[in-house]
Every structure is written in C-alpha cells, then in structure tokens.
Design an enzyme around this catalytic site. Structure first.
Site, short mmCIF file in Angstrom:
data_model
loop_
_atom_site.label_atom_id
_atom_site.label_comp_id
_atom_site.label_asym_id
_atom_site.label_seq_id
_atom_site.Cartn_x
_atom_site.Cartn_y
_atom_site.Cartn_z
N GLY A 95 0.80 -1.22 0.00
CA GLY A 95 0.00 0.00 0.00
C GLY A 95 0.83 1.27 0.00
O GLY A 95 2.02 1.28 -0.31
N GLY A 134 0.98 23.48 2.60
CA GLY A 134 0.55 22.61 3.68
C GLY A 134 1.66 22.36 4.67
O GLY A 134 2.68 21.77 4.31
N ALA A 189 -0.14 4.42 10.22
CA ALA A 189 0.04 3.03 9.79
C ALA A 189 -0.08 2.06 10.96
O ALA A 189 -0.70 1.00 10.83
CB ALA A 189 1.40 2.86 9.11
N HIS A 222 23.19 4.91 31.35
CA HIS A 222 23.95 6.13 31.08
C HIS A 222 25.16 5.79 30.20
O HIS A 222 25.79 4.75 30.41
CB HIS A 222 24.44 6.74 32.40
CG HIS A 222 25.35 7.92 32.20
ND1 HIS A 222 24.87 9.17 31.88
CD2 HIS A 222 26.71 8.03 32.28
CE1 HIS A 222 25.89 10.00 31.78
NE2 HIS A 222 27.03 9.34 32.02
#
Length: 568
Positions: free
Chosen positions: A142, A281, A422, A546
């Site tokens: 897709g 946009g 998704a 860390h």
C-alpha cells in the site's frame, strides 16, 4: 522461451524518454496487449504494450530512469506474438490464450487492500487458522511501504547523512568534494521498498494467503469479483475487511493543473533536485518534506493555512520546531491561503497566497501539494452494500470491533477516517481479525504514539496540555532539555526537550511530548507508562542506562516533583 521486450519507438521523433509508472511486477502473468509501463518524452507520453504472453522474469528499469530506443525494458518467459504472416494459421490458438480463465473459490476472510492494515489483518487471521484471500489493485504494501512511511524515511536518512557530512568539521572530521545524486537516493529507496514488499509476499505464501492483483468489485456482502491478469475470479467469502486506505487530498486552487505540482507520491521519484521548493501545507507530511529537502540543500518555503504549522500539538513544541526551521533557513508563512499557481515562461512556478488580506508571491522550481489525505473507498459501492459512512460522509463508520453496520463487513485503516497512522491501521486489522474469529476485542484510541520525522524528530502520546485543560484536570508538568543530556551533546543534537504530564494527586502519567534526538523511539517508554497507568515513582525507580537520551525521560519525571531534575 525468454523474450526481451525493448523500447521500439517513442512519441514523435524523440530518441529518449523517462520511465513513468510501471504497471507490472516480477512473476506477474501478462498477455499480448497488456500495458507494461509508461514513458514520458518531450513529445508526449506513451504506454509500452506487451507483444508476448507469459510471466515477467525481470524488470530492467526503474521509475525515473532515462532510456533510449533499443533498451531492454522487461524480460518475459513465454510466447512471442505471431508475425502477421502467421496470424491466419494461429488465430484460434492465440484467441484461446487470450480468453480469460474463470474460477470460483470459497474463503473465510477476504481483505481488500494490502497496506499496513490489510496485510497485517490477513497474516494475523491466517496464523489463527482462517482461510484468507487478499486483493490489491496497485502494489503490495500500500501507500505506507511504497509511497509513504518507508520511502520518506529513506529520504530523511539520506538527507540527514548529507547534512552531517557537510557539518563534519564540528565532529573533528574533514570531508571534501561532498555531493549527492538524487537518482541514487531514489534507486536505494526503490531497492529497499522492493525488499520489504517481497517480504510481505513471502509471508503471504508462507501463511497460505491467496493474493489477487486487480480491482475488487464487491457484488454483495458475501461475493467479490476480481479480474487478475488473465483470470476472472468469483470469491465466495464469509467475511470482508475493507482496507482501501486513503488518497492525497487536492483543494481547488487556480492553476492546480500545473506540471510543476507534485504530491507526496511523485516527489519520491524525482530525477532532479529542485533548487527552490514551495510546499503548500505545513502539517506532518509537509514539514517532514520541508526538513529533508532543506537538509539536501534545497531552498524551502512552506505556506500553511492554519495559524501554526503542526497545529494539533502543544504550543511549546510548535514554537521550538518553528524556531529550528527558521534557523535552518526554511521560510514559513502561517495564516496564509494559497490562491493561485502560475507557470512562468522559464519553466519556474509562482505561488500567490493571501496573508492578512494582502497578496504575496513566492517563486520556485516545484510545488509540493501537501494538504492532507482523505479516505479512499475506491470502486467499492458502499451505498449498494448499505454500508454506512461517518457523519462527515468521508470515511466508513465502524464500531469498536471495527465492524460496519453490515455484520460481516469490517473496515480498518485510513478508510475509517479515525486516525491516519500506519500502526493504528495494523492494530485495527488485528482487532478486526480477532472479532471475525469469535474473540471479543475492542479498539482503544487513548494511547497512540505519533511520530513526526522532522529534524529534530517529534513524538507525542497521551493527553496534551490543551486536553488536560479542557478536561479540567489538576496536573504537574515536568520538562527537561536535551541541552543538559550528555548523550545528546555527543550526538551534536542538543535542541529540544522531553515533557511529562502527570496527575497531580496520584502521580499517574497522563501524557508526554518529545522533540529532539531519537524522539520517535523514546516515546514508547511513556506510552507503556500511560497504558499501564504507571505513576511517577514507577519511572523514577526504574534505572535508566547512562549515557543515553532515555535519561531525559527520567529527568523530566523528576521535574514534575518538588525535588526537580538533577542535571538542570
């Protein structure tokens, strides 16, 4: 017999052209007369038609490639179209080959659409024992795998690496003669996309899922017709999952037919980098492209209708990313309405926009139209099926089980117009499969992490500051800057911060936002905390390694307490 299909001729007297859309994939069955691919030339566009019947063994070109007469396009294993002198004696034989084969099958679940919702639903249901069929009219995977999530992140990675090379001196390094090849970036994108889509096809085969390439015609709630290559199939199905996704939204602007306009789909196959790019946009897609093209050295302008870019997130995140964008040289015009797109004589483009009732103009080489996406029901006649739409008439209406008003028809992903992400589509697919197979599972939308691949990255989950105010909740908010995080400084990425929102009385984590390095990976610790109603002490009592950027989450939780953060 192996047959090389070559470029025999082009429109007009052109001698070369550029590969446009490729209509076939390796292992596809084709017949004489089928379209193989489109070619663009300065004299017009042309479709290359197959002169053979057989199976595609290899595709020797990619979208965007420049080719000339005589170049091999694809190789087919099969039979070549007979010459005119032989047509009379072979007419019946060829006619028999071209008659569509008709078949009828029975299945438990038919999924229409193979994006991240459809293919996950299909595989999940098959693993649970269901007989599954999936139909895809374009490419497996897709929009997400072929023209969205994955391709854009490949571009983002290349762009960031290019920027890092140009800033090598800040890391004590020297890099000379740095250059980029947009064609090679596109080629890398195509190769990785192919690897991923081939992987999905393998999973289909491995889980006995039948894939049909073609357009699904839903005749009724139990019958689907699909024409795939030379086969016409009638599918008798107990259940249907509609996973047809979304399509690019196009708003009416004068000059919208300009050849200089690209959508988020076409821009991923460009063969030449524009010097100036105008983006209409400033939402998630628009801003991701703004940053990646800026990192590639393109002069970028963003025109956004709303008062802010990325309008749905908290103001402090918007303020930080806007500041970073402007420092990088990205020109942003908010509260601005694009009015007209004008092509110039020298093949440039001008966009006029209205800001505070004054008309402004900006010039570029290309315009990226990025105003959002809308549900795509494709060729499915919802009215004929009596499937209800949402109140806004955009998407398909579903309940928390992803079930439509027709009991055996489900819908998932962008076509529902719920949340266009998704990972949401994938989870909806699992919920739909579970309910079809008799398990009572409901979809929840309260804890959905959202990832925005700007530079730096942005990620949010749970309640925002605006939402807690609307709900009237008493909260404590803690914030910790990456400028105080050792790992972020080693990366050379000290901009941004982590923000935690907790309920004041109980200490329960309600929301979180991150802008900075690794934000899209870090957000899942906060998502897990919200999902399991963990408190501030639960995170504070968890030792964080860390030096890591994850320490910033620990520090931001401390910042919600009277003690405050240690390193700030």
């Amino acid at each position: 017999m192996l047959i090389d299909i070559k470029l025999e001729k082009l429109s007009g007297h052109s001698t070369s052209g550029k590969i446009g859309k490729i209509h076939v994939e390796v292992n596809d069955n084709i017949k004489v007369g089928d379209e193989i691919l489109d070619i663009e030339s300065n004299k017009g566009n042309k479709s290359v038609i197959s002169n053979a019947t057989g199976i595609i063994k290899s595709i020797n070109v990619e979208t965007g490639d420049t080719i000339k007469k005589g170049d091999i396009l694809v190789t087919v294993e099969g039979e070549l179209k007979e010459e005119s002198s032989k047509k009379k004696s072979t007419f019946n034989y060829m006619g028999g080959l071209m008659k569509p084969k008709k078949e009828e099958i029975d299945t438990d679940i038919t999924v229409i659409g193979s994006g991240p919702g459809g293919y996950v639903a299909a595989i999940y249901a098959a693993k649970m024992g269901a007989k599954v069929t999936i139909i895809e009219k374009e490419k497996v995977g897709g929009t997400c795998l072929n023209w969205g999530c994955i391709p854009t992140k490949l571009f983002v990675t290349s762009a960031k690496m290019y920027e890092n090379l140009n800033n090598a001196k800040s890391f004590g390094l020297s890099a000379e003669n740095i250059s980029l090849d947009i064609k090679k970036i596109v080629s890398r994108k195509n190769n990785i996309v192919k690897e991923l889509t081939d992987g999905i096809k393998y999973l289909f085969e491995n889980n006995n899922i039948t894939l049909y390439k073609g357009t699904a015609k839903v005749l009724d709630e139990n019958t689907i017709f699909v024409k795939s290559n030379n086969t016409e199939t009638t599918i008798n199905t107990k259940n249907i999952i509609l996973a047809t996704g979304s399509k690019v939204s196009m708003i009416p602007i004068k000059g919208i037919e300009s050849k200089n306009i690209l959508t988020s789909k076409e821009i991923l196959d460009i063969d030449e980098l524009p010097k100036k790019l105008i983006i209409i946009g400033g939402g998630v897609i628009g801003m991701e492209f703004a940053f990646l093209f800026n990192n590639l050295g393109v002069d970028v302008t963003v025109i956004e209708y709303m008062d802010d870019i990325l309008a749905n997130i908290d103001k402090d995140i918007i303020s930080e990313i806007t500041s970073i964008a402007e420092e990088k040289g990205i020109h942003i015009y908010t509260s601005s309405k694009a009015e007209e797109i004008i092509d110039t004589e020298d093949k440039k483009v001008v966009v006029s926009f209205n800001k505070k009732d004054k008309l402004h103009y900006v010039t570029g080489d290309k315009v990226l139209f990025s105003v959002g996406r809308e549900p795509n029901t494709g060729e499915i006649d919802l009215e004929k099926l009596d499937v209800e739409r949402n109140d806004n008439k955009r998407g398909i209406k579903v309940n928390t089980k992803m079930q439509t008003n027709v009991s055996n028809i489900y819908a998932i992903g962008d076509v529902t117009d719920k949340v266009q992400l998704a990972h949401v589509a994938s989870h909806q697919g699992i919920v739909a499969a579970e309910n079809i197979l008799g398990n009572n599972i409901e979809m929840e939308y309260d804890v959905i992490p959202a990832a925005i691949f700007t530079d730096p990255e942005i990620a949010v989950v749970g309640l925002s500051e605006r939402q807690v105010k609307e709900k009237g909740l008493e909260v404590s908010i803690g914030q910790f800057p990456f400028a105080s995080n050792g790992k972020a400084l080693t990366l050379g990425e000290s901009r941004g911060f982590v923000k935690i929102i907790k309920e004041k009385e109980t200490g329960v984590i309600l929301g979180g936002s991150i802008i900075g390095p690794h934000a899209t990976d870090l957000i899942h610790e906060i998502a897990l905390a919200i999902k399991n109603k963990l408190k501030d002490v639960d995170l504070m009592n968890t030792i964080h390694a860390h030096p890591t950027t994850a320490e910033s989450i620990y520090e931001s939780v401390l910042a919600t307490t009277e003690t405050g953060a240690i390193h700030n």
